[in-house]
Design a protein around this motif. Sequence first.
Motif, PDB file in Angstrom:
ATOM      1  N   VAL A  63       1.021  -1.163   0.006  1.00 12.66           N
ATOM      2  CA  VAL A  63       0.120   0.085  -0.025  1.00 12.66           C
ATOM      3  C   VAL A  63       0.954   1.372   0.252  1.00 12.66           C
ATOM      4  N   GLY A  64       1.092   1.985  -1.131  1.00 13.42           N
ATOM      5  CA  GLY A  64       1.763   3.104  -1.072  1.00 13.42           C
ATOM      6  C   GLY A  64       1.179   4.379  -2.031  1.00 13.42           C
ATOM      7  N   ASN A  65       1.926   5.285  -2.349  1.00  8.92           N
ATOM      8  CA  ASN A  65       1.562   6.336  -3.071  1.00  8.92           C
ATOM      9  C   ASN A  65       2.322   6.719  -3.930  1.00  8.92           C
ATOM     10  N   ILE A  66       2.082   7.818  -4.752  1.00  7.89           N
ATOM     11  CA  ILE A  66       3.304   8.362  -5.895  1.00  7.89           C
ATOM     12  C   ILE A  66       3.569   9.750  -5.298  1.00  7.89           C
ATOM     13  N   THR A  67       2.981  10.373  -4.091  1.00  8.85           N
ATOM     14  CA  THR A  67       3.457  11.703  -3.541  1.00  8.85           C
ATOM     15  C   THR A  67       3.685  11.473  -2.071  1.00  8.85           C
ATOM     16  N   TRP A  68       4.593  12.479  -1.587  1.00  9.07           N
ATOM     17  CA  TRP A  68       4.763  12.340  -0.128  1.00  9.07           C
ATOM     18  C   TRP A  68       3.593  13.006   0.674  1.00  9.07           C
ATOM     19  N   LYS A 176       9.728  -8.475  -4.364  1.00 10.33           N
ATOM     20  CA  LYS A 176       8.699  -8.808  -5.292  1.00 10.33           C
ATOM     21  C   LYS A 176       6.991  -8.572  -4.525  1.00 10.33           C
ATOM     22  N   LYS A 177       6.114  -8.003  -5.151  1.00 11.09           N
ATOM     23  CA  LYS A 177       4.903  -7.996  -4.604  1.00 11.09           C
ATOM     24  C   LYS A 177       4.135  -8.698  -5.413  1.00 11.09           C
ATOM     25  N   ASP A 178       2.910  -9.025  -4.679  1.00  8.25           N
ATOM     26  CA  ASP A 178       1.651  -9.763  -5.652  1.00  8.25           C
ATOM     27  C   ASP A 178       0.698  -8.924  -5.977  1.00  8.25           C
ATOM     28  N   LEU A 179       0.569  -7.773  -5.227  1.00 10.58           N
ATOM     29  CA  LEU A 179      -0.432  -6.502  -5.281  1.00 10.58           C
ATOM     30  C   LEU A 179       0.405  -5.289  -4.831  1.00 10.58           C
ATOM     31  N   ASP A 180       0.067  -4.420  -5.768  1.00 11.44           N
ATOM     32  CA  ASP A 180       0.567  -3.039  -5.646  1.00 11.44           C
ATOM     33  C   ASP A 180      -0.649  -2.151  -5.357  1.00 11.44           C
ATOM     34  N   ILE A 181      -1.005  -1.774  -4.163  1.00 16.10           N
ATOM     35  CA  ILE A 181      -2.099  -0.747  -4.266  1.00 16.10           C
ATOM     36  C   ILE A 181      -1.654   0.655  -4.062  1.00 16.10           C
ATOM     37  N   VAL A 182      -2.085   1.435  -4.785  1.00 16.58           N
ATOM     38  CA  VAL A 182      -1.653   2.859  -4.888  1.00 16.58           C
ATOM     39  C   VAL A 182      -2.704   3.910  -4.560  1.00 16.58           C
ATOM     40  N   THR A 183      -2.462   4.566  -3.313  1.00 17.38           N
ATOM     41  CA  THR A 183      -3.817   5.353  -2.580  1.00 17.38           C
ATOM     42  C   THR A 183      -3.472   6.890  -3.516  1.00 17.38           C
ATOM     43  N   VAL A 184      -4.510   7.418  -3.839  1.00 22.63           N
ATOM     44  CA  VAL A 184      -4.548   8.732  -4.763  1.00 22.63           C
ATOM     45  C   VAL A 184      -5.651   9.646  -3.992  1.00 22.63           C
ATOM     46  N   ASP A 185      -4.971  10.802  -3.382  1.00 23.19           N
ATOM     47  CA  ASP A 185      -6.126  11.711  -2.690  1.00 23.19           C
ATOM     48  C   ASP A 185      -6.839  12.533  -4.000  1.00 23.19           C
ATOM     49  N   CYS A 186      -8.163  12.330  -3.944  1.00 24.21           N
ATOM     50  CA  CYS A 186      -8.698  12.954  -5.009  1.00 24.21           C
ATOM     51  C   CYS A 186      -8.961  14.573  -4.917  1.00 24.21           C
ATOM     52  N   HIS A 207       4.684   6.375 -13.892  1.00 29.93           N
ATOM     53  CA  HIS A 207       4.841   5.153 -13.203  1.00 29.93           C
ATOM     54  C   HIS A 207       3.504   4.603 -12.650  1.00 29.93           C
ATOM     55  N   LEU A 208       2.574   5.167 -12.548  1.00 24.66           N
ATOM     56  CA  LEU A 208       1.285   4.585 -12.184  1.00 24.66           C
ATOM     57  C   LEU A 208       0.724   3.611 -12.879  1.00 24.66           C
ATOM     58  N   SER A 209       1.629   3.214 -13.997  1.00 26.47           N
ATOM     59  CA  SER A 209       1.421   2.121 -14.880  1.00 26.47           C
ATOM     60  C   SER A 209       1.433   0.756 -14.221  1.00 26.47           C
ATOM     61  N   ARG A 210       2.291   0.904 -13.077  1.00 24.61           N
ATOM     62  CA  ARG A 210       2.919  -0.299 -12.282  1.00 24.61           C
ATOM     63  C   ARG A 210       1.784  -0.718 -11.228  1.00 24.61           C
ATOM     64  N   ALA A 211       0.774   0.209 -11.123  1.00 24.72           N
ATOM     65  CA  ALA A 211      -0.186  -0.413 -10.161  1.00 24.72           C
ATOM     66  C   ALA A 211      -1.207  -1.387 -10.415  1.00 24.72           C
ATOM     67  N   GLU A 235      -7.487   5.584 -15.957  1.00 21.49           N
ATOM     68  CA  GLU A 235      -7.973   4.433 -16.793  1.00 21.49           C
ATOM     69  C   GLU A 235      -6.925   4.598 -18.231  1.00 21.49           C
ATOM     70  N   LYS A 236      -6.627   5.742 -18.460  1.00 25.25           N
ATOM     71  CA  LYS A 236      -5.551   6.086 -19.794  1.00 25.25           C
ATOM     72  C   LYS A 236      -4.318   5.689 -19.374  1.00 25.25           C
ATOM     73  N   LEU A 237      -3.665   5.845 -18.188  1.00 28.49           N
ATOM     74  CA  LEU A 237      -2.517   5.674 -17.735  1.00 28.49           C
ATOM     75  C   LEU A 237      -2.401   4.176 -17.607  1.00 28.49           C
ATOM     76  N   ASN A 238      -3.504   3.466 -17.114  1.00 28.50           N
ATOM     77  CA  ASN A 238      -3.468   1.982 -16.608  1.00 28.50           C
ATOM     78  C   ASN A 238      -4.565   1.530 -16.939  1.00 28.50           C
ATOM     79  N   PRO A 239      -4.916   1.003 -18.165  1.00 24.91           N
ATOM     80  CA  PRO A 239      -6.340   0.467 -18.185  1.00 24.91           C
ATOM     81  C   PRO A 239      -6.650  -0.773 -17.712  1.00 24.91           C
ATOM     82  N   HIS A 240      -5.742  -1.606 -17.352  1.00 24.09           N
ATOM     83  CA  HIS A 240      -6.164  -2.825 -16.774  1.00 24.09           C
ATOM     84  C   HIS A 240      -6.178  -2.648 -15.213  1.00 24.09           C
TER      85      HIS A 240
END
Length: 379
Positions: A63-68, A176-186, A207-211, A235-240
Amino acid sequence: MKKRIADFYLACVNNERGKIYSLFRSLFFILSQFYFLAIKVRWLIYRFKLVSQTKMPCTVISVGNITWGGTGKTPAVTMIANLLREMGKRVTVLSRGYRRRKKKDKKSDILVVSDGKKLISSSAEAGDEPYLLSKNLPGVPIIVGKNRIESGRCAIERFGTEILVLDDGFQYWRLKKDLDIVTVDCSNPYGNGYLIPRGPLREPISHLSRADIFLLTRTDLVSGNDLERLIGDLEKLNPHCIILESIHRPKYLEGTFSGEEKGLNFVKGKRVVAFSSIGNPYSFEKTLEGLGAKIIKIFQFPDHHNYDRSDLQEIEATCRIDVGEGEAIVVTTEKDGVRLERVISPGADRFFREIWILKVELEIVRGKEKWLEKIEPYF
């Protein structure tokens, strides 16, 4: 001094006018380009497997994020660990923390904050977030250590862990992670859009394409159009990627001195002095306003601020001058409540009026069934 430096830095990155601010912005931008190169090189090293990743003999969920700061990551870790524990899994949370090592303890990197039954370490030893996690996750061990591989092995050997939850693990590529969950503050997805130190981004947005999962937080603090626009961009950055929507639901207020609990109606219509030292103080203040509080004064301290008596005395003095004795209540966040424990204790040293801590929990309001489907293969 620390607060003045933090205020100056925020003024720079938030485009405050003035030659000195402009000069430092230019310097921060140049430094951010070096930071960008370092991040890219490091990522390419792992992507092309020039350095191998360690695979643990159990499920690893990050469980992570892309901003501090300020995305609601800690409540997200609490919610996810609780869900997994309720499903009957043996869960351990691994956190990097902000340990203050003793001189004689420099070689030791692993600290067990909680064994799932009782607290073993203090907030001063473990850091604010791990200590708060241990208080809100009964039955879940919490381990702090910079080397998440070593602390993960410790969790497996000592607690028979089946699922490791990495607190702030999106940038931890060694494991190595099985699931990468990224929190995004709306309410503030990418800050000003710049990398550290010109802005809050820890990695380029691409890099959000890794999530594997985007966990949108504070969806109730933005308009429907803004939420749809953000979802479309992701969805454009990471369609899946699976997208979950969540809110920080207030639960109750707790007195720092008395330990007394009050319902949310306690703040409705009352004049409130709010203070915090978190990454996104505005969401806390909006939540109070949503509960009907009349905020008359706000104190914003730097993130991870270590309170002392003078800070609280300043707030107290302001209350008496601007508000009048007994006319206002003082409210802060749960993380700040942890830091206050180092200054005050319930029922003792009553040099200050009661400080009320707003307790909140993260709740998935849309997409929970998708989350359950995503984790089913690991059970």
